[in-house]
Design a protein around this motif. Structure first.
Motif, PDB file in Angstrom:
ATOM      1  N   THR A 184      -2.899 -36.753 -31.808  1.00 44.83           N
ATOM      2  CA  THR A 184      -1.563 -36.493 -31.254  1.00 44.83           C
ATOM      3  C   THR A 184      -1.354 -37.344 -29.997  1.00 44.83           C
ATOM      4  O   THR A 184      -2.248 -38.032 -29.524  1.00 44.83           O
ATOM      5  CB  THR A 184      -1.409 -35.012 -30.873  1.00 44.83           C
TER       6      THR A 184
ATOM      7  N   ASN B 137       1.641 -27.837 -25.551  1.00 52.44           N
ATOM      8  CA  ASN B 137       1.346 -27.723 -26.981  1.00 52.44           C
ATOM      9  C   ASN B 137      -0.149 -27.511 -27.236  1.00 52.44           C
ATOM     10  O   ASN B 137      -0.533 -26.821 -28.188  1.00 52.44           O
ATOM     11  CB  ASN B 137       1.822 -28.972 -27.726  1.00 52.44           C
ATOM     12  N   VAL B 138      -0.981 -28.118 -26.386  1.00 45.65           N
ATOM     13  CA  VAL B 138      -2.419 -27.897 -26.494  1.00 45.65           C
ATOM     14  C   VAL B 138      -2.739 -26.423 -26.266  1.00 45.65           C
ATOM     15  O   VAL B 138      -3.501 -25.808 -27.026  1.00 45.65           O
ATOM     16  CB  VAL B 138      -3.188 -28.777 -25.488  1.00 45.65           C
TER      17      VAL B 138
ATOM     18  N   GLY C  97       2.923 -36.198 -21.287  1.00 44.66           N
ATOM     19  CA  GLY C  97       2.291 -35.548 -22.428  1.00 44.66           C
ATOM     20  C   GLY C  97       2.889 -34.193 -22.746  1.00 44.66           C
ATOM     21  O   GLY C  97       3.951 -33.811 -22.248  1.00 44.66           O
ATOM     22  N   ARG C  98       2.184 -33.456 -23.584  1.00 49.55           N
ATOM     23  CA  ARG C  98       2.588 -32.101 -23.967  1.00 49.55           C
ATOM     24  C   ARG C  98       1.366 -31.193 -23.910  1.00 49.55           C
ATOM     25  O   ARG C  98       0.905 -30.674 -24.928  1.00 49.55           O
ATOM     26  CB  ARG C  98       3.209 -32.089 -25.360  1.00 49.55           C
TER      27      ARG C  98
ATOM     28  N   TRP D  22      -0.354 -35.813 -27.214  1.00 53.39           N
ATOM     29  CA  TRP D  22      -0.164 -34.741 -26.233  1.00 53.39           C
ATOM     30  C   TRP D  22      -0.939 -34.965 -24.944  1.00 53.39           C
ATOM     31  O   TRP D  22      -0.619 -34.340 -23.927  1.00 53.39           O
ATOM     32  CB  TRP D  22      -0.586 -33.404 -26.844  1.00 53.39           C
TER      33      TRP D  22
END
Length: 577
Positions: free
Chosen positions: A525, A539-540, A535-536, A527
């Motif tokens: 990804t 979501n992690v 990033g995200r 992320w």
């Protein structure tokens, strides 16, 4: 400590000089050993050794960078190896304690190793020829450490790591060995972990401050002094300890069960006790099973007596062809507990990931408390230690007693571990929500468009990270003591040190699993870029909320079908009496 009643040693025999009974009990080598009287020595030893160990370990990366001119990524890799090894080394100490030396000697030797290692680190900090010259301000020309300097440094780190890794859980076994009832042992583990976390907090704040602000030599010297003091107190309590007596390697006995069961795979299993082999000293155990239980019946063949297995005097003629009933049941216990152990690995993995990611979040947030003080990013996780120590004490003094009053029974280890799962999932959810808010602030401020490798600081206080860390501490207050209590209670008597080291192995395995998981997320990804503002990370965290729920469901299934082996035996023995 509402449940702690200090028990003074008493003489085992009659004392003719009644007026001097107390003094005779102290001098008489036959006085009663164990009990809560030994808790002072164990807890004081733990305090000294953990303050010493945490003092150099917590600040190792900074020391390597500032004093040995090690590049930051290399310093991080060294720290990763050291931390992983410290959490896997305890199994070596457990094997030595269970099989050959006993807990007392293993704690003594490992504490000496730790002292020697910290002394070596102190020498590198105080003797200029044992470390390279400092890099000049703004200079790119830095002298690399010589082979001699690296040899002394790594020798010190290795010795100190062995000492810190081995002593923690072997000392926990020694302390629990001083009590007979599982209830007292559970209370001991609660307070053992409370002292452990408290000592970590003191060291992370006090010793690290001295190293950073005053002198590395003084900071390491204080670590050596605390280590020495803890070792002295440990030796002073020797006369009061109840010592375990290892009877050879239990691991060999377990291997013999497997080999014997395979060799006798074609032998019919019997339900009559007379066809099974019992060790001569099995009669000393009032809870011994007369015949192997039906679970994992294939292994029962290992205890079946066949022609040529037993000599005329009752001793074993072919050690790898027959095992005792108790050895068979011991192996079954380990097999039954492995699924629960696996669930704990995936309980600890998100915590390891969250710890590292929280530091990255802190670096990209406003860490000021007032105009003159800025929270070090590396110190942000101290909140977990403080939270764990506080809630362990609160749970022991109030929650567990209240639960027992309301339900008429104690909170079981599995129930405590299950509560830890719930808090762990909750902390991940909070982390995801906080990170979502942080990213929104970053996007609104257009910080994600700024060039550069490091993430720009978001106008959002790092105090927002405290709730998730407090919840992590609450979870650890449940599941870490609960896991140690479960393993110690359920493992075979000959493997008590292995039992208490199992949670350390969990942490070590989780540390390496978390590294692999982060690499997988980065490769699959987008992320986790270099700049987390792009990033995200939220979501992690949400991913681990889902994985945590699945792992919790797996744990509930394992817990539903698990039956407490040693508690059943104790209940049966008490009924017979």
């Amino acid at each position: 400590m509402s449940t702690m009643e200090l028990q003074q040693p008493t003489a085992t025999g009659s004392n003719k000089n009644g007026d001097h009974e107390s003094q005779s009990q102290m001098l008489n080598p036959g006085h009663k050993r164990g009990g809560w009287f030994t808790f002072f020595f164990v807890s004081a030893t733990l305090t000294g050794l953990i303050i010493a160990g945490w003092g150099w370990l917590t600040n190792l990366i900074v020391y390597l960078i500032e004093e040995f001119n090690v590049k930051s990524i290399d310093a991080t890799q060294i720290s990763n190896v050291v931390n992983g090894s410290i959490n896997l080394i305890p199994i070596i100490g457990a094997v030595l304690a269970d099989s050959f030396l006993g807990s007392f000697h293993v704690v003594s030797i490992s504490s000496l190793f730790s002292l020697l290692g910290i002394i070596a680190l102190t020498l590198t900090a105080t003797l200029s020829h044992l470390r390279p010259q400092h890099c000049g301000t703004g200079s790119t020309l830095c002298h690399a450490p010589s082979k001699l300097q690296l040899a002394v440094l790594y020798t010190g780190i290795a010795l100190a790591s062995i000492g810190l890794g081995v002593v923690r859980f072997t000392l926990a076994s020694l302390g629990a060995n001083q009590f007979d009832s599982p209830e007292d042992q559970g209370v001991f583990f609660n307070w053992f972990f409370f002292i452990f976390y408290s000592a970590c907090v003191v060291s992370s704040l006090g010793i690290v401050y001295v190293e950073d602000s005053i002198s590395w030599g003084l900071g390491f010297g204080m670590c050596a002094a605390f280590n020495f003091l803890g070792l002295v107190i440990f030796f002073l309590g020797n006369r009061f300890y109840r010592h375990d007596k290892p009877q050879g390697s239990p691991y060999t006995s377990l291997a013999r069960v497997i080999v014997a069961a395979i060799r006798k795979r074609n032998v019919l299993v019997s339900s009559e006790s007379k066809y099974y082999y019992h060790e001569i000293n099995d009669g000393a155990n009032k809870a011994i099973a007369a015949t192997p239980k039906r679970r994992f019946r294939f292994l029962n063949r290992a205890a079946l007596i066949t022609e040529g297995d037993i000599n005329s005097d009752g001793s074993i003629a072919k050690p790898w062809n027959i095992s005792s009933v108790q050895q068979v049941e011991d192996l079954k216990t380990l097999i039954r507990i492995l699924p629960l152990w696996a669930s704990t690995v995936f309980l600890a993995t998100p915590i390891a990931i969250q710890t590292n990611m929280t530091i990255l979040q802190a670096l990209a947030m406003d860490r000021h408390l007032g105009p003159n003080f800025k929270i070090p990013a590396g110190s942000i996780t101290v909140v977990v230690l403080i939270s764990s120590a506080i809630f362990i004490a609160l749970f022991d003094r109030f929650l567990y007693s209240t639960w027992q009053s309301l339900t008429g029974r104690s909170l079981t280890p599995l129930q405590r571990i299950g509560a830890g799962h719930v808090f762990n999932i909750l902390s991940m959810a909070i982390s995801a929500l906080v990170e979502s808010k942080r990213l929104n602030v970053a996007h609104d401020s257009h910080l994600q468009d700024q060039p550069g490798g490091a993430a720009a600081v978001v106008p959002m206080l790092a105090l927002w990270l405290f709730p998730q860390l407090i919840v992590v501490g609450m979870g650890e207050a449940f599941h870490f003591p609960g896991n140690v209590s479960l393993y110690y209670q359920e493992f075979p008597v000959s493997m008590k040190n292995t039992a208490t080291s199992m949670i350390s192995i969990v942490i070590g395995v989780a540390f390496y699993v978390s590294t692999a998981v982060v690499d997988l997320i980065r490769n699959v990804t987008g992320w986790l870029p270099e700049d987390i503002n792009d990033g995200r990370l939220d979501n992690v965290y949400w991913t681990f909320v889902v994985l945590g729920l699945l792992n919790y469901g797996y744990f509930l299934v394992c817990a539903k079908f698990y039956k407490y082996q040693n508690l059943e035996q104790e209940a049966e023995a008490n009924t017979q009496i």
